[in-house]
Design a protein around this motif. Sequence first.
Motif, short mmCIF file in Angstrom:
data_model
loop_
_atom_site.label_atom_id
_atom_site.label_comp_id
_atom_site.label_asym_id
_atom_site.label_seq_id
_atom_site.Cartn_x
_atom_site.Cartn_y
_atom_site.Cartn_z
N ALA A 62 -49.99 152.92 -22.55
CA ALA A 62 -50.02 153.10 -24.00
C ALA A 62 -51.03 154.17 -24.41
N GLU A 63 -51.65 154.81 -23.42
CA GLU A 63 -52.65 155.86 -23.65
C GLU A 63 -53.80 155.35 -24.52
N LEU A 64 -54.24 154.11 -24.23
CA LEU A 64 -55.36 153.51 -24.94
C LEU A 64 -56.58 153.53 -24.01
N GLY A 65 -57.32 154.62 -24.08
CA GLY A 65 -58.48 154.78 -23.20
C GLY A 65 -59.51 153.70 -23.40
N GLY A 66 -59.68 153.25 -24.64
CA GLY A 66 -60.64 152.18 -24.91
C GLY A 66 -60.26 150.90 -24.21
N GLY A 67 -58.97 150.57 -24.22
CA GLY A 67 -58.49 149.37 -23.55
C GLY A 67 -58.71 149.44 -22.05
N VAL A 68 -58.48 150.61 -21.48
CA VAL A 68 -58.72 150.79 -20.05
C VAL A 68 -60.20 150.58 -19.73
N PHE A 125 -66.17 151.51 -32.18
CA PHE A 125 -64.73 151.52 -32.45
C PHE A 125 -64.43 152.09 -33.83
N THR A 126 -65.32 151.82 -34.78
CA THR A 126 -65.12 152.35 -36.14
C THR A 126 -65.31 153.86 -36.16
N ALA A 127 -66.31 154.33 -35.41
CA ALA A 127 -66.59 155.77 -35.38
C ALA A 127 -65.53 156.54 -34.59
N VAL A 128 -64.92 155.88 -33.61
CA VAL A 128 -63.90 156.53 -32.78
C VAL A 128 -62.62 155.70 -32.90
N PRO A 129 -61.81 155.94 -33.93
CA PRO A 129 -60.62 155.13 -34.19
C PRO A 129 -59.63 155.11 -33.03
N GLN A 130 -59.66 156.11 -32.16
CA GLN A 130 -58.73 156.16 -31.03
C GLN A 130 -58.97 155.01 -30.06
N LEU A 131 -60.17 154.44 -30.07
CA LEU A 131 -60.50 153.36 -29.14
C LEU A 131 -59.93 152.02 -29.58
N SER A 132 -59.74 151.84 -30.87
CA SER A 132 -59.23 150.56 -31.36
C SER A 132 -58.68 150.74 -32.77
N TRP A 133 -57.52 150.12 -33.01
CA TRP A 133 -56.93 150.19 -34.35
C TRP A 133 -57.48 149.10 -35.27
N ASN A 134 -58.19 148.11 -34.71
CA ASN A 134 -58.75 147.01 -35.50
C ASN A 134 -60.17 146.74 -34.99
N PRO A 135 -61.11 147.60 -35.34
CA PRO A 135 -62.42 147.66 -34.67
C PRO A 135 -63.20 146.36 -34.57
N TRP A 136 -63.44 145.68 -35.67
CA TRP A 136 -64.37 144.55 -35.64
C TRP A 136 -63.80 143.31 -34.94
N PRO A 137 -62.57 142.88 -35.25
CA PRO A 137 -62.02 141.76 -34.47
C PRO A 137 -61.90 142.10 -32.99
N ASP A 138 -61.52 143.34 -32.70
CA ASP A 138 -61.39 143.76 -31.31
C ASP A 138 -62.74 143.73 -30.60
N ALA A 139 -63.78 144.19 -31.28
CA ALA A 139 -65.13 144.17 -30.70
C ALA A 139 -65.60 142.73 -30.49
N TYR A 140 -65.32 141.87 -31.45
CA TYR A 140 -65.71 140.45 -31.34
C TYR A 140 -65.04 139.79 -30.15
#
Length: 223
Positions: A62-68, A125-140
């Motif tokens: 999915a080309e999601l570098g943050g997920g990797v 995640f908020t500063a780099v939107p490419q890492l996550s489309w839903n920053p705070w829940p994803d970070a939690y």
Amino acid sequence: MSLFDWLNGAAFEVLGQPVIWSDMTGNLLGLLALALGWRRSLWTWPAQVLSGLVLVAAYASAELGGGVGKQLLVITVALWGWRQWQNGRRQAQDGSIAIRFATWRERLWLVAGTAAGTAAVGALFTAVPQLSWNPWPDAYIFIGTLAAMVAQAKGLVEFWFAWLLVDLVGVPLAFASGLAFSGLVYLVYLVLVLWGMRAWWLRSRDTAAPLPGQPRHMEGATS
């Protein structure tokens, strides 16, 4: 067709959404790892490592570098936890995995570390939107998962509470995001967490109180 191509092919559809093999397999391996953790089996860690490796393929497709990156960190923690349990078994006279309730200082460190980690990762995640489309829940969820794994590696009963807090956000978030399969997986996680929490809690209550600074050792731990 390469293994990577096969892993990232569609297995079936759920509510009109394709479920790829890597996503499904990685999540099912994660469920297996949690079930093995309830059994206090050393195999919980290899299962977690394998789950992370498969999910790396899912995020890469999915080309999601943050997920990797997140999965690579999870794999690293799982390898550390594996070593911790191996060392713990060698040190125990009966070869079992020592489990205990955390001290208040350890609980404070877990809560403070989780809060600080969530704040830092959420800001990233908020500063780099490419890492996550839903920053705070994803970070939690990400930091909560790491906190649970660290607590599990130390044999702390509180690791089940950490998983529970992760699931309370993960279940509604997955369904709200249209990820029906992931939502169902999180629901199974929730059942396993409640089951495992009860089992570890009852076993801990059945043991004699240890001397200060000494962990409780459980009988019947599996290899």
